[in-house]
Structures are given as structure tokens and as C-alpha cells.
Design a protein around this motif. Structure first.
Motif, PDB file in Angstrom:
ATOM      1  N   GLU A  14       0.243  -1.169  -0.152  1.00 16.29           N
ATOM      2  CA  GLU A  14       0.050  -0.277   0.094  1.00 16.29           C
ATOM      3  C   GLU A  14       0.644   1.039  -0.223  1.00 16.29           C
ATOM      4  OE1 GLU A  14      -1.943  -0.964   3.304  1.00 16.29           O
ATOM      5  OE2 GLU A  14      -3.796  -1.923   2.392  1.00 16.29           O
ATOM      6  N   MET A  15       1.957   1.231   1.161  1.00 16.18           N
ATOM      7  CA  MET A  15       2.993   2.457   0.512  1.00 16.18           C
ATOM      8  C   MET A  15       3.784   2.791  -0.315  1.00 16.18           C
ATOM      9  SD  MET A  15       2.715   4.748   3.052  1.00 16.18           S
ATOM     10  CE  MET A  15       1.719   5.072   4.532  1.00 16.18           C
ATOM     11  N   GLU A  16       4.227   1.245  -0.828  1.00 10.48           N
ATOM     12  CA  GLU A  16       5.050   1.676  -1.959  1.00 10.48           C
ATOM     13  C   GLU A  16       3.876   1.986  -3.824  1.00 10.48           C
ATOM     14  OE1 GLU A  16       6.038  -1.615  -4.400  1.00 10.48           O
ATOM     15  OE2 GLU A  16       8.579  -0.597  -3.644  1.00 10.48           O
ATOM     16  N   PHE A  17       2.420   1.858  -2.871  1.00  8.99           N
ATOM     17  CA  PHE A  17       1.468   1.916  -3.571  1.00  8.99           C
ATOM     18  C   PHE A  17       1.453   3.701  -3.892  1.00  8.99           C
ATOM     19  CE2 PHE A  17      -2.611   3.154  -5.527  1.00  8.99           C
ATOM     20  CZ  PHE A  17      -2.111   3.152  -6.616  1.00  8.99           C
ATOM     21  N   VAL A  18       1.375   4.101  -3.090  1.00  3.82           N
ATOM     22  CA  VAL A  18       1.224   5.752  -2.703  1.00  3.82           C
ATOM     23  C   VAL A  18       2.368   6.039  -3.244  1.00  3.82           C
ATOM     24  CG1 VAL A  18       0.864   7.399  -0.229  1.00  3.82           C
ATOM     25  CG2 VAL A  18       0.298   5.421  -0.968  1.00  3.82           C
ATOM     26  N   ALA A  19       3.941   5.399  -2.709  1.00  4.52           N
ATOM     27  CA  ALA A  19       5.072   6.412  -3.122  1.00  4.52           C
ATOM     28  C   ALA A  19       5.234   6.314  -4.935  1.00  4.52           C
ATOM     29  CB  ALA A  19       6.034   5.711  -2.377  1.00  4.52           C
ATOM     30  N   ILE A  20       5.368   5.732  -5.052  1.00  2.00           N
ATOM     31  CA  ILE A  20       4.754   5.434  -6.848  1.00  2.00           C
ATOM     32  C   ILE A  20       4.049   6.356  -7.797  1.00  2.00           C
ATOM     33  CG2 ILE A  20       4.150   4.362  -8.765  1.00  2.00           C
ATOM     34  CD1 ILE A  20       5.317   1.934  -7.405  1.00  2.00           C
ATOM     35  N   GLU A  21       2.870   7.005  -7.286  1.00  2.11           N
ATOM     36  CA  GLU A  21       1.440   7.681  -7.497  1.00  2.11           C
ATOM     37  C   GLU A  21       2.055   9.091  -7.440  1.00  2.11           C
ATOM     38  OE1 GLU A  21      -1.185   6.534  -9.601  1.00  2.11           O
ATOM     39  OE2 GLU A  21       0.031   4.385  -9.115  1.00  2.11           O
ATOM     40  N   LEU A  22       3.021   9.435  -5.596  1.00  3.12           N
ATOM     41  CA  LEU A  22       3.522  10.747  -5.746  1.00  3.12           C
ATOM     42  C   LEU A  22       4.240  11.232  -6.397  1.00  3.12           C
ATOM     43  CD1 LEU A  22       2.543  10.969  -2.101  1.00  3.12           C
ATOM     44  CD2 LEU A  22       1.649  12.421  -3.400  1.00  3.12           C
ATOM     45  N   GLN A  23       5.434  10.098  -6.912  1.00  2.00           N
ATOM     46  CA  GLN A  23       6.556  10.195  -7.795  1.00  2.00           C
ATOM     47  C   GLN A  23       6.048  10.678  -8.866  1.00  2.00           C
ATOM     48  OE1 GLN A  23       8.384   6.784  -9.444  1.00  2.00           O
ATOM     49  NE2 GLN A  23       9.375   8.233 -11.006  1.00  2.00           N
ATOM     50  N   LEU A  24       5.366   9.653  -9.543  1.00  2.50           N
ATOM     51  CA  LEU A  24       4.957   9.736 -11.087  1.00  2.50           C
ATOM     52  C   LEU A  24       4.006  11.840 -11.206  1.00  2.50           C
ATOM     53  CD1 LEU A  24       3.109   6.287 -11.709  1.00  2.50           C
ATOM     54  CD2 LEU A  24       5.091   7.508 -12.754  1.00  2.50           C
ATOM     55  N   TYR A  25       3.509  11.775 -10.168  1.00  2.00           N
ATOM     56  CA  TYR A  25       3.121  13.277 -10.004  1.00  2.00           C
ATOM     57  C   TYR A  25       3.892  14.046  -9.900  1.00  2.00           C
ATOM     58  CZ  TYR A  25       0.463  17.111  -8.198  1.00  2.00           C
ATOM     59  OH  TYR A  25      -0.154  18.513  -7.820  1.00  2.00           O
ATOM     60  N   LEU A  26       4.995  14.324  -8.958  1.00  2.00           N
ATOM     61  CA  LEU A  26       5.216  14.975  -8.501  1.00  2.00           C
ATOM     62  C   LEU A  26       6.251  15.009 -10.232  1.00  2.00           C
ATOM     63  CD1 LEU A  26       6.510  14.381  -5.173  1.00  2.00           C
ATOM     64  CD2 LEU A  26       5.933  16.447  -6.429  1.00  2.00           C
ATOM     65  N   ASP A  27       6.498  14.056 -11.523  1.00  2.00           N
ATOM     66  CA  ASP A  27       7.181  14.449 -12.744  1.00  2.00           C
ATOM     67  C   ASP A  27       6.781  15.424 -13.171  1.00  2.00           C
ATOM     68  OD1 ASP A  27       9.432  12.914 -12.087  1.00  2.00           O
ATOM     69  OD2 ASP A  27       8.436  10.568 -13.273  1.00  2.00           O
ATOM     70  N   THR A  28       5.546  15.863 -13.064  1.00  2.49           N
ATOM     71  CA  THR A  28       4.905  16.428 -14.105  1.00  2.49           C
ATOM     72  C   THR A  28       4.540  18.146 -13.062  1.00  2.49           C
ATOM     73  OG1 THR A  28       2.613  15.283 -13.651  1.00  2.49           O
ATOM     74  CG2 THR A  28       4.247  15.058 -15.875  1.00  2.49           C
ATOM     75  N   HIS A  29       4.672  18.434 -11.896  1.00  3.00           N
ATOM     76  CA  HIS A  29       4.357  18.645 -10.752  1.00  3.00           C
ATOM     77  C   HIS A  29       5.252  19.080  -9.885  1.00  3.00           C
ATOM     78  CE1 HIS A  29       0.923  17.650 -12.531  1.00  3.00           C
ATOM     79  NE2 HIS A  29       0.336  18.527 -12.909  1.00  3.00           N
ATOM     80  N   PRO A  30       6.104  19.367  -9.907  1.00  2.00           N
ATOM     81  CA  PRO A  30       7.636  19.550  -9.435  1.00  2.00           C
ATOM     82  C   PRO A  30       7.495  20.234  -8.259  1.00  2.00           C
ATOM     83  CG  PRO A  30       8.634  20.595 -11.972  1.00  2.00           C
ATOM     84  CD  PRO A  30       6.745  20.010 -11.265  1.00  2.00           C
ATOM     85  N   CYS A  31       6.932  21.612  -8.413  1.00  2.00           N
ATOM     86  CA  CYS A  31       6.656  22.620  -7.795  1.00  2.00           C
ATOM     87  C   CYS A  31       5.554  22.842  -6.425  1.00  2.00           C
ATOM     88  CB  CYS A  31       6.628  24.033  -8.214  1.00  2.00           C
ATOM     89  SG  CYS A  31       7.836  24.500  -9.257  1.00  2.00           S
ATOM     90  N   ASP A  32       5.295  21.278  -6.406  1.00  2.00           N
ATOM     91  CA  ASP A  32       3.923  21.593  -5.736  1.00  2.00           C
ATOM     92  C   ASP A  32       4.597  20.812  -4.196  1.00  2.00           C
ATOM     93  OD1 ASP A  32       1.949  20.268  -4.012  1.00  2.00           O
ATOM     94  OD2 ASP A  32       0.947  19.515  -5.558  1.00  2.00           O
ATOM     95  N   SER A  33       5.162  21.706  -3.835  1.00  2.00           N
ATOM     96  CA  SER A  33       5.981  21.008  -1.873  1.00  2.00           C
ATOM     97  C   SER A  33       4.573  19.785  -0.651  1.00  2.00           C
ATOM     98  CB  SER A  33       5.668  22.872  -1.518  1.00  2.00           C
ATOM     99  OG  SER A  33       4.939  23.026  -0.491  1.00  2.00           O
TER     100      SER A  33
ATOM    101  N   THR B  51      13.449  16.556 -23.861  1.00  2.00           N
ATOM    102  CA  THR B  51      13.223  17.303 -22.217  1.00  2.00           C
ATOM    103  C   THR B  51      12.897  15.973 -21.098  1.00  2.00           C
ATOM    104  OG1 THR B  51      10.389  17.214 -22.050  1.00  2.00           O
ATOM    105  CG2 THR B  51      11.530  19.395 -23.108  1.00  2.00           C
ATOM    106  N   GLY B  52      13.524  16.403 -19.741  1.00  2.00           N
ATOM    107  CA  GLY B  52      13.873  16.254 -18.743  1.00  2.00           C
ATOM    108  C   GLY B  52      12.072  15.347 -18.324  1.00  2.00           C
ATOM    109  N   VAL B  53      11.088  16.544 -18.145  1.00  2.00           N
ATOM    110  CA  VAL B  53       9.828  15.200 -17.937  1.00  2.00           C
ATOM    111  C   VAL B  53       9.813  14.276 -18.494  1.00  2.00           C
ATOM    112  CG1 VAL B  53       7.369  16.000 -18.109  1.00  2.00           C
ATOM    113  CG2 VAL B  53       9.059  17.962 -16.663  1.00  2.00           C
ATOM    114  N   ALA B  54       9.837  14.822 -20.196  1.00  2.00           N
ATOM    115  CA  ALA B  54       9.540  13.179 -21.031  1.00  2.00           C
ATOM    116  C   ALA B  54      10.318  12.436 -20.887  1.00  2.00           C
ATOM    117  CB  ALA B  54       9.699  13.913 -22.363  1.00  2.00           C
ATOM    118  N   LYS B  55      11.659  12.658 -20.458  1.00  2.00           N
ATOM    119  CA  LYS B  55      12.298  11.055 -20.176  1.00  2.00           C
ATOM    120  C   LYS B  55      12.062  10.288 -18.148  1.00  2.00           C
ATOM    121  CE  LYS B  55      17.419  13.158 -21.735  1.00  2.00           C
ATOM    122  NZ  LYS B  55      16.846  13.747 -22.455  1.00  2.00           N
ATOM    123  N   ALA B  56      11.718  11.396 -17.749  1.00  2.00           N
ATOM    124  CA  ALA B  56      11.063  10.862 -16.772  1.00  2.00           C
ATOM    125  C   ALA B  56      10.104  10.286 -16.748  1.00  2.00           C
ATOM    126  CB  ALA B  56      10.847  11.958 -15.477  1.00  2.00           C
ATOM    127  N   ALA B  57       8.856  10.747 -17.526  1.00  2.00           N
ATOM    128  CA  ALA B  57       7.565  10.013 -17.075  1.00  2.00           C
ATOM    129  C   ALA B  57       7.266   8.644 -18.975  1.00  2.00           C
ATOM    130  CB  ALA B  57       6.880  11.119 -18.152  1.00  2.00           C
TER     131      ALA B  57
END
Lengths: 83, 57
Positions: A14-33, B51-57
Motif C-alpha cells: 500500500e505504501m509503495e503504491f502511494v509513493a509510486i503515484e506521488l512520484q509520477l505526479y511530481l514528475d509533472t508537478h515538481p513545484c507542488d511542495s 526534455t527531462g519531464v518526457a525522459k522521466a515520465a
């Protein structure tokens, strides 16, 4: 696998699932603190569960803690399809 | 680069052996037009993205 072992493995999944989803989200939203804080918390909790599991039931990570009972257990610990 | 974990990302429950279905799964998984070949192609395409985003995702 007994109930305690199954329950802890479920928590890890469960916790790994949470971490993976957040990691994918952060890849495209890196400024969301907030998400970054959630992610770091999830990783901390995940590590805690993993260490507890490896101490009690044997290794799950290839590069992880092995032989806590004084012997190398990677070869004999169960495979994913045996759980 | 790759780390093996002795665990599933998602729980599965196999309730009975089914050789016919297993054959289908293995072909789709590792056969000539299977997921393994496709996934490695996608992975390498991904690493060549600009781009980095495309590489990562």
C-alpha cells in the motif's frame, strides 16, 4: 506466510503504491511542495515497514538487509508467487 | 539500473493451473510481438526524448 507477515506485506504494498503515484505526479508537478512532503513521508514510512519486514521475515530487496539471523537468506526467502 | 524485489506491486491470487491460458500469457509477454519487446522499445524511446519531464515520465 502467517497473518502478521501478510499484514505487514500488505502495508508495504500500500505504501509503495502511494509513493509510486506521488512520484509520477511530481514528475509533472515538481513545484507542488505539499505533494513533495507527502512523498517524503510515504518513503520514510515505506522504509520503516521494509526494515521491520526484513528483520522479522527475511529479505525482500536484492540490495537490502540480508542475514539478520546470522545467515544469508536471499536464496531461501519466498518468491513473489509463493506468498 | 534494475533492482529485483521479492514482492508483487499488486496482490494476485492464482486459484487453479490453466496450461492453455498460461501459453497465451507467456506468448503475449515474451513472444515475437510481446510486451517485453514493446516495453524495451518504449523505454529506449523515452530516454531519447528532448526534455527531462518526457525522459522521466
Amino acid at each position: 506466510m502467517d497473518n502478521a507477515q501478510c499484514a505487514l506485506m500488505k502495508k508495504i504494498c500500500e505504501m509503495e503504491f502511494v509513493a509510486i503515484e506521488l512520484q509520477l505526479y511530481l514528475d509533472t508537478h515538481p513545484c507542488d511542495s505539499d505533494a513533495l512532503n507527502d512523498y517524503n513521508c510515504a518513503v520514510d514510512v515505506l522504509r520503516k515497514y521494509q526494515l521491520k519486514y526484513e528483520d522479522e521475515f527475511g529479505s525482500i530487496m536484492e540490495i537490502g538487509h540480508h542475514g539478520v539471523n546470522g545467515k544469508w537468506d536471499w536464496v531461501n526467502s519466498p518468491w513473489p508467487w509463493q506468498m | 539500473m534494475w533492482v529485483y524485489e521479492k514482492k508483487m506491486e499488486h496482490p494476485i491470487r492464482v486459484c487453479r493451473p490453466d496450461v492453455g491460458f498460461a501459453k497465451l500469457v507467456i506468448t503475449q509477454y515474451g513472444g515475437p510481438d510481446g510486451e517485453l519487446g514493446a516495453s524495451l522499445r518504449y523505454l529506449n524511446q523515452r530516454y531519447s526524448m528532448p526534455t527531462g519531464v518526457a525522459k522521466a515520465a
